[in-house]
Design an enzyme around this catalytic site. Structure first.
Site, mmCIF file in Angstrom:
data_model
loop_
_atom_site.group_PDB
_atom_site.id
_atom_site.type_symbol
_atom_site.label_atom_id
_atom_site.label_comp_id
_atom_site.label_asym_id
_atom_site.label_seq_id
_atom_site.Cartn_x
_atom_site.Cartn_y
_atom_site.Cartn_z
ATOM 1 N N GLU A 49 39.713 49.296 45.662
ATOM 2 C CA GLU A 49 38.596 48.614 46.320
ATOM 3 C C GLU A 49 37.285 49.392 46.164
ATOM 4 O OE1 GLU A 49 40.045 48.159 50.282
ATOM 5 O OE2 GLU A 49 41.233 46.396 49.791
ATOM 6 N N GLU A 127 46.829 42.642 47.293
ATOM 7 C CA GLU A 127 47.086 42.865 48.715
ATOM 8 C C GLU A 127 46.911 41.548 49.462
ATOM 9 O OE1 GLU A 127 44.843 46.000 50.481
ATOM 10 O OE2 GLU A 127 45.181 47.402 48.819
#
Length: 418
Positions: A49, A127
């Site tokens: 991320e 995710e």
């Protein structure tokens, strides 16, 4: 004088030196386990991320990608993962772009955005949030079962690939809890239960069974035949025996297609005890019933022209005494070792013997794998006993958390179902 590269100024050299030093130790250890080297690592993520980091530092990402390829080779599949808002700064040309989000997010909008950065290949959710973490001073976070399962179902219907985070809750032992800053400082609790499908203690939850029901609609054993039998099927006019295909034991799938439609229930039987053991019959993937040696009851089948008829034959054991001595998966594995067959509804054996050498040392988790062929219970129940049950057909069972320090030298395993 050459003006410095402004982007390069975002890379602290001492930080990069530490990164390079670490990966030069770690990645060579991973190299033998890459998929193209015969291992089970199919891809590796570059950062995590990083698009959410305020610097939008693509030169750092390029540095990492070059380092990974230098140490792992050009064949390695590298990917990035970011939330929707981080895709612009987190993605990098040449790295496969994936995304993460939760069931409350607009899946259609996110996937449309993802296609802007990854126009080809499968949609991948690295995710998919099954819950959320807790902060000190706030309530325990819970996410509804229906929202999580509905989101998963919608993604699977699109053919997307999904990795659930978290699937198994955890614990931030010691001082490893970390903290967030969302306007104010939010320290994370010791527990990382996360309202995950499998709890912090390893217990199955209703969310687990609901997710399993969703996955079962799209994940069938017979859909993996190409992996189970990489050389492809053996074509023959008539069914072949186990010996003819050089298979000593286990299972054989016989498949054919109906040459004409059968509109009325019609008896199905293999003459002359052709099923020498036990066979599970399916039409177009729908279970129809069981054929067994010397079983008098017949199956009644219907099907359309071209319907797929599958017969999964289980070898129950070779004759070792008596006439016709030339007579030609429930199964349980513990830590990869096949303990054998359980069939508690028929009996008399209700337990399987577990030698001590199969169990991992104290503190390590032992993995038990069950292949249930007929009646999958809502909550499979496994228990370790100090005495065998070898002369019974009915017995009440409960599930226990298993670890090596709860087991004695050698204990029988009790199982329910078949």
């Amino acid at each position: 004088m050459v003006a410095p590269n402004k982007e390069a100024l975002l890379l602290p050299l001492d930080f990069l030196a530490a990164v390079d030093s670490w990966f030069k130790v770690l990645l060579p250890k991973i190299y033998p386990w890459l998929y193209h080297n015969g291992g089970n690592i199919i891809s590796i993520q570059v950062e995590n991320e990083y698009g959410s980091y305020r610097a939008c530092d693509s030169s750092y990402m390029r540095h990492l990608a070059g380092l990974f390829r230098a140490l792992l080779g050009e064949k390695i599949l590298l990917f990035t993962t970011d939330g929707p808002e981080g895709l612009q700064c987190g993605s990098l040309q040449g790295l496969y772009t994936t995304v993460d989000f939760g069931p409350a997010d607009n899946m259609t909008k996110i996937f449309t955005l993802l296609r802007k950065y990854e126009p080809h290949g499968p949609l991948v959710i690295s995710e998919y949030y099954t819950g959320w973490l807790d902060y000190w001073g706030q309530n325990h976070s819970t996410w509804s079962v229906s929202a999580v399962t509905k989101g998963l179902e919608n993604m699977l219907e699109l053919g997307a690939s999904v990795n659930m985070y978290m699937f198994h809750g955890g614990t931030n032992f010691g001082y490893w809890n970390g903290a967030d800053k969302k306007g104010r400082f939010l320290p994370i609790t010791t527990s990382y239960d996360y309202d995950a499908p499998i709890s912090e203690a390893g217990d199955p939850t209703p969310k687990l069974f609901a997710l399993r029901n969703v996955i079962s609609k799209v994940g069938h054993l017979l859909a993996f035949l190409d992996l189970l039998c990489p050389h492809g099927p053996i074509n023959s006019t008539l069914p072949m025996t186990f010996e003819a295909v050089k298979q000593d034991h286990g299972f054989m799938l016989y498949r054919t297609y109906l040459t004409h439609a059968i509109f009325e229930p019609t008896p199905f039987w293999v003459p002359n005890n052709g099923v020498h053991d036990r066979a599970y019959v399916m039409v177009d993937g729908v279970f129809q019933g069981v054929l067994e040696r010397n079983m008098r009851d017949k199956l009644f089948l219907m099907g359309k022209l071209g319907s797929k008829l599958d017969i999964l034959l289980e070898n129950m054991g070779r004759l070792s005494f008596g006439s016709n001595s030339s007579d030609f998966k429930g199964q349980v594995w513990i830590n990869g070792f096949n303990l054998g067959r359980y069939w508690t509804t028929r009996g008399p054996q209700q337990t399987l013997y577990v030698p001590r050498f199969l169990l991992f040392p104290k503190g390590a988790l032992n993995r038990i794998t069950l292949l249930e062929l007929e009646n999958v219970p809502l909550q499979p129940q496994v228990q370790f006993l100090d005495k065998p049950i070898l002369n019974s057909t009915l017995h009440g069972l409960r599930i226990n958390s298993l670890s090596a320090d709860t087991l004695s030298a050698s204990e029988p395993m009790e199982l329910s179902g078949h």
